[in-house]
Design a protein around this motif. Structure first.
Motif, PDB file in Angstrom:
ATOM      1  N   ARG A 158       0.846  -1.189   0.000  1.00 13.47           N
ATOM      2  CA  ARG A 158       0.000   0.000   0.000  1.00 13.47           C
ATOM      3  C   ARG A 158       0.885   1.244   0.000  1.00 13.47           C
ATOM      4  NH1 ARG A 158      -5.432  -1.199   1.567  1.00 13.47           N
ATOM      5  NH2 ARG A 158      -5.731   0.966   2.190  1.00 13.47           N
ATOM      6  N   SER A 159       0.689   2.111  -0.979  1.00  9.83           N
ATOM      7  CA  SER A 159       1.537   3.291  -1.111  1.00  9.83           C
ATOM      8  C   SER A 159       1.414   4.228   0.079  1.00  9.83           C
ATOM      9  CB  SER A 159       1.185   4.047  -2.400  1.00  9.83           C
ATOM     10  OG  SER A 159      -0.176   4.445  -2.404  1.00  9.83           O
ATOM     11  N   GLU A 160       0.261   4.200   0.754  1.00 11.77           N
ATOM     12  CA  GLU A 160       0.054   5.096   1.897  1.00 11.77           C
ATOM     13  C   GLU A 160       0.934   4.735   3.094  1.00 11.77           C
ATOM     14  OE1 GLU A 160      -4.187   4.188   0.294  1.00 11.77           O
ATOM     15  OE2 GLU A 160      -2.192   3.287   0.244  1.00 11.77           O
ATOM     16  N   SER A 161       1.382   3.475   3.165  1.00 12.17           N
ATOM     17  CA  SER A 161       2.120   3.037   4.357  1.00 12.17           C
ATOM     18  C   SER A 161       3.458   2.377   4.043  1.00 12.17           C
ATOM     19  CB  SER A 161       1.263   2.055   5.178  1.00 12.17           C
ATOM     20  OG  SER A 161       0.875   0.943   4.395  1.00 12.17           O
ATOM     21  N   ALA A 162       3.814   2.250   2.765  1.00 16.85           N
ATOM     22  CA  ALA A 162       5.036   1.527   2.396  1.00 16.85           C
ATOM     23  C   ALA A 162       6.294   2.141   2.998  1.00 16.85           C
ATOM     24  CB  ALA A 162       5.162   1.467   0.876  1.00 16.85           C
ATOM     25  N   ALA A 163       6.308   3.456   3.180  1.00 14.70           N
ATOM     26  CA  ALA A 163       7.503   4.124   3.702  1.00 14.70           C
ATOM     27  C   ALA A 163       7.753   3.837   5.176  1.00 14.70           C
ATOM     28  CB  ALA A 163       7.401   5.634   3.479  1.00 14.70           C
ATOM     29  N   THR A 164       6.749   3.292   5.873  1.00 16.28           N
ATOM     30  CA  THR A 164       6.911   3.039   7.305  1.00 16.28           C
ATOM     31  C   THR A 164       6.780   1.565   7.681  1.00 16.28           C
ATOM     32  OG1 THR A 164       4.540   3.485   7.674  1.00 16.28           O
ATOM     33  CG2 THR A 164       6.086   5.338   7.920  1.00 16.28           C
ATOM     34  N   LYS A 165       6.228   0.735   6.810  1.00 16.20           N
ATOM     35  CA  LYS A 165       6.070  -0.675   7.106  1.00 16.20           C
ATOM     36  C   LYS A 165       7.436  -1.373   7.079  1.00 16.20           C
ATOM     37  CE  LYS A 165       1.546  -1.249   7.486  1.00 16.20           C
ATOM     38  NZ  LYS A 165       0.896  -1.789   8.692  1.00 16.20           N
ATOM     39  N   LEU A 222       3.192  -1.515  -6.007  1.00 18.85           N
ATOM     40  CA  LEU A 222       2.592  -0.494  -5.151  1.00 18.85           C
ATOM     41  C   LEU A 222       1.164  -0.223  -5.614  1.00 18.85           C
ATOM     42  CD1 LEU A 222       5.251   2.308  -4.568  1.00 18.85           C
ATOM     43  CD2 LEU A 222       4.087   0.989  -2.813  1.00 18.85           C
ATOM     44  N   THR A 223       0.251  -0.092  -4.651  1.00 15.82           N
ATOM     45  CA  THR A 223      -1.144   0.191  -4.995  1.00 15.82           C
ATOM     46  C   THR A 223      -1.613   1.475  -4.317  1.00 15.82           C
ATOM     47  OG1 THR A 223      -2.116  -1.064  -3.154  1.00 15.82           O
ATOM     48  CG2 THR A 223      -1.608  -2.275  -5.183  1.00 15.82           C
ATOM     49  N   MET A 224      -2.714   2.003  -4.831  1.00 16.69           N
ATOM     50  CA  MET A 224      -3.298   3.227  -4.303  1.00 16.69           C
ATOM     51  C   MET A 224      -4.817   3.127  -4.449  1.00 16.69           C
ATOM     52  SD  MET A 224      -2.446   5.807  -7.511  1.00 16.69           S
ATOM     53  CE  MET A 224      -3.023   7.232  -6.587  1.00 16.69           C
ATOM     54  N   PRO A 225      -5.568   4.028  -3.826  1.00 19.02           N
ATOM     55  CA  PRO A 225      -7.017   4.009  -4.007  1.00 19.02           C
ATOM     56  C   PRO A 225      -7.389   4.233  -5.476  1.00 19.02           C
ATOM     57  CG  PRO A 225      -6.434   5.347  -2.110  1.00 19.02           C
ATOM     58  CD  PRO A 225      -5.151   5.027  -2.818  1.00 19.02           C
ATOM     59  N   SER A 226      -8.351   3.495  -5.953  1.00 19.88           N
ATOM     60  CA  SER A 226      -8.791   3.657  -7.334  1.00 19.88           C
ATOM     61  C   SER A 226      -9.415   5.038  -7.551  1.00 19.88           C
ATOM     62  CB  SER A 226      -9.811   2.582  -7.702  1.00 19.88           C
ATOM     63  OG  SER A 226      -9.203   1.314  -7.744  1.00 19.88           O
ATOM     64  N   VAL A 227      -9.389   5.471  -8.780  1.00 20.32           N
ATOM     65  CA  VAL A 227      -9.923   6.789  -9.125  1.00 20.32           C
ATOM     66  C   VAL A 227     -10.922   6.661 -10.265  1.00 20.32           C
ATOM     67  CG1 VAL A 227      -7.852   8.006  -8.379  1.00 20.32           C
ATOM     68  CG2 VAL A 227      -8.026   7.213 -10.740  1.00 20.32           C
ATOM     69  N   ASP A 228     -11.744   7.689 -10.378  1.00 21.43           N
ATOM     70  CA  ASP A 228     -12.686   7.834 -11.477  1.00 21.43           C
ATOM     71  C   ASP A 228     -13.498   6.544 -11.624  1.00 21.43           C
ATOM     72  OD1 ASP A 228     -13.353   9.883 -13.535  1.00 21.43           O
ATOM     73  OD2 ASP A 228     -12.889   8.250 -14.910  1.00 21.43           O
ATOM     74  N   GLN A 229     -13.728   6.106 -12.858  1.00 23.22           N
ATOM     75  CA  GLN A 229     -14.578   4.947 -13.071  1.00 23.22           C
ATOM     76  C   GLN A 229     -13.903   3.623 -12.751  1.00 23.22           C
ATOM     77  OE1 GLN A 229     -17.370   5.271 -16.506  1.00 23.22           O
ATOM     78  NE2 GLN A 229     -16.175   7.093 -16.988  1.00 23.22           N
ATOM     79  N   PRO A 278      18.326   5.863  -7.509  1.00 21.72           N
ATOM     80  CA  PRO A 278      18.664   5.177  -6.256  1.00 21.72           C
ATOM     81  C   PRO A 278      19.117   6.113  -5.143  1.00 21.72           C
ATOM     82  CG  PRO A 278      20.443   4.903  -7.838  1.00 21.72           C
ATOM     83  CD  PRO A 278      19.322   5.590  -8.567  1.00 21.72           C
ATOM     84  N   ASP A 279      19.437   7.346  -5.500  1.00 23.67           N
ATOM     85  CA  ASP A 279      19.902   8.306  -4.493  1.00 23.67           C
ATOM     86  C   ASP A 279      18.769   9.166  -3.940  1.00 23.67           C
ATOM     87  OD1 ASP A 279      22.604   7.497  -4.806  1.00 23.67           O
ATOM     88  OD2 ASP A 279      22.721   8.698  -6.629  1.00 23.67           O
ATOM     89  N   ARG A 280      17.607   9.032  -4.498  1.00 22.58           N
ATOM     90  CA  ARG A 280      16.451   9.783  -4.004  1.00 22.58           C
ATOM     91  C   ARG A 280      15.785   8.974  -2.901  1.00 22.58           C
ATOM     92  NH1 ARG A 280      12.199  13.402  -7.152  1.00 22.58           N
ATOM     93  NH2 ARG A 280      10.638  13.660  -5.528  1.00 22.58           N
ATOM     94  N   LYS A 281      15.804   9.491  -1.690  1.00 21.93           N
ATOM     95  CA  LYS A 281      15.301   8.745  -0.538  1.00 21.93           C
ATOM     96  C   LYS A 281      13.800   8.889  -0.337  1.00 21.93           C
ATOM     97  CE  LYS A 281      19.386   7.304   0.251  1.00 21.93           C
ATOM     98  NZ  LYS A 281      19.712   5.919  -0.178  1.00 21.93           N
ATOM     99  N   ASP A 282      13.228   9.983  -0.777  1.00 24.71           N
ATOM    100  CA  ASP A 282      11.789  10.206  -0.589  1.00 24.71           C
ATOM    101  C   ASP A 282      11.133  10.394  -1.950  1.00 24.71           C
ATOM    102  OD1 ASP A 282       9.248  10.799   0.153  1.00 24.71           O
ATOM    103  OD2 ASP A 282       9.732  12.545   1.378  1.00 24.71           O
ATOM    104  N   ALA A 283      10.349   9.405  -2.345  1.00 27.25           N
ATOM    105  CA  ALA A 283       9.671   9.473  -3.640  1.00 27.25           C
ATOM    106  C   ALA A 283       8.161   9.529  -3.476  1.00 27.25           C
ATOM    107  CB  ALA A 283      10.066   8.275  -4.493  1.00 27.25           C
ATOM    108  N   THR A 284       7.701   9.787  -2.263  1.00 26.79           N
ATOM    109  CA  THR A 284       6.253   9.748  -2.018  1.00 26.79           C
ATOM    110  C   THR A 284       5.500  10.794  -2.824  1.00 26.79           C
ATOM    111  OG1 THR A 284       6.603  11.152  -0.059  1.00 26.79           O
ATOM    112  CG2 THR A 284       6.489   8.774   0.293  1.00 26.79           C
ATOM    113  N   GLU A 285       6.130  11.923  -3.113  1.00 22.79           N
ATOM    114  CA  GLU A 285       5.421  12.968  -3.852  1.00 22.79           C
ATOM    115  C   GLU A 285       5.178  12.579  -5.310  1.00 22.79           C
ATOM    116  OE1 GLU A 285       8.918  15.957  -5.430  1.00 22.79           O
ATOM    117  OE2 GLU A 285       8.156  16.256  -3.389  1.00 22.79           O
ATOM    118  N   LEU A 286       5.835  11.525  -5.776  1.00 22.85           N
ATOM    119  CA  LEU A 286       5.639  11.056  -7.145  1.00 22.85           C
ATOM    120  C   LEU A 286       4.404  10.167  -7.269  1.00 22.85           C
ATOM    121  CD1 LEU A 286       9.329  10.103  -8.029  1.00 22.85           C
ATOM    122  CD2 LEU A 286       8.154  12.279  -8.455  1.00 22.85           C
TER     123      LEU A 286
END
Length: 251
Positions: free
Chosen positions: A90-97, A165-172, A195-203
């Motif tokens: 889950r993309s919402e929690s992958a950074a902390t799991k 990685l998954t996220m909530p579905s959108v639109d139809q 590989p040097d980018r540590k935070d990619a959550t904004e993508l």
């Protein structure tokens, strides 16, 4: 979620599409129209190359196609038996799991797919749908990967595995399932694979309206329900049924 997808293009085609070198070494048996958990899949990774002594050259990176097993086995796992349960993150929690946070920070990948399957339930009936691009281009599913070594067999080959990685579905897309793969447009591939980018959550953002308009959602045969079935007919739009009873996902 993403529990089944199709990946039918040969490594040479994928290498050109993702601007990568083919390092699969013929480890992929051929086109897979019904990719199931624990099978080998193609992934795009970007790493600092190593010299003959194993030292990394931090001044440059190389993008390659690699073979991985679908179903992530964390490096700290005692064995690889739980791989089938770790096909999605889950993309919402992958950074902390614990199972995913190291990979989210430094071992991100792209899993090329012709499209993915999901099932729409209508009472007792489950109708499979295949989501793909209308123009035939690959979908770039965001993924995580890691390396597991069997401590009981130190001389054995390491297992390289991955998760979608998954996220909530959108639109139809919500009419089929409440989760969907994270789909990366070409404009963010470099940043996601860095590989040097540590935070990619904004993508990790919902697909744009333009991106969604390029997708086709087609009802397909229930033959895809069995992992034993594997052929191009699984991707064909079903006929001979009352499609008016299905959600109109391409209106």
């Amino acid at each position: 979620m993403c529990g089944r997808y199709a990946s039918t293009k040969n490594p040479a085609t994928l290498a050109a599409e993702f601007d990568a070198e083919d390092a699969t070494e013929d480890a992929i048996p051929g086109p897979d129209y019904n990719v199931a958990p624990t099978r080998n899949v193609v992934a795009v990774v970007q790493r600092h190359p190593r010299d003959e002594d194993g030292e990394q050259d931090m001044s440059r990176t190389e993008r390659t196609l690699r073979v991985m097993r679908w179903g992530l086995v964390p490096a700290w796992a005692k064995d690889a038996s739980g791989a089938a349960k770790m096909i999605n993150a889950r993309s919402e929690s992958a950074a902390t799991k614990p199972a995913f946070r190291t990979s989210m920070a430094s071992r991100r990948c792209i899993l090329p797919a012709d499209g993915w399957f999901e099932w729409q339930r209508d009472g007792k009936v489950k109708q499979p749908f295949f989501t793909t691009r209308k123009d035939g281009a690959s979908l770039a599913m965001a993924g995580l990967w890691t390396v597991w070594r069997d401590k009981e067999k130190p001389d054995s080959e390491p297992l390289i595995s991955c998760a979608v990685l998954t996220m909530p579905s959108v639109d139809q897309l919500t009419e089929i399932h409440d989760r969907m793969p994270v789909l990366l447009p070409p404009s963010v591939w470099n940043d996601w694979l860095d590989p040097d980018r540590k935070d990619a959550t904004e993508l990790i953002v919902p697909p744009s309206e333009e991106f969604l308009a390029a997708l086709e959602l087609r009802p397909v045969s229930t033959a895809v329900n069995s992992v034993r079935n594997n052929g191009p007919e699984l991707l064909e739009r079903v006929s001979g049924q009352d499609e008016s009873a299905l959600f109109d996902l391409n209106k």
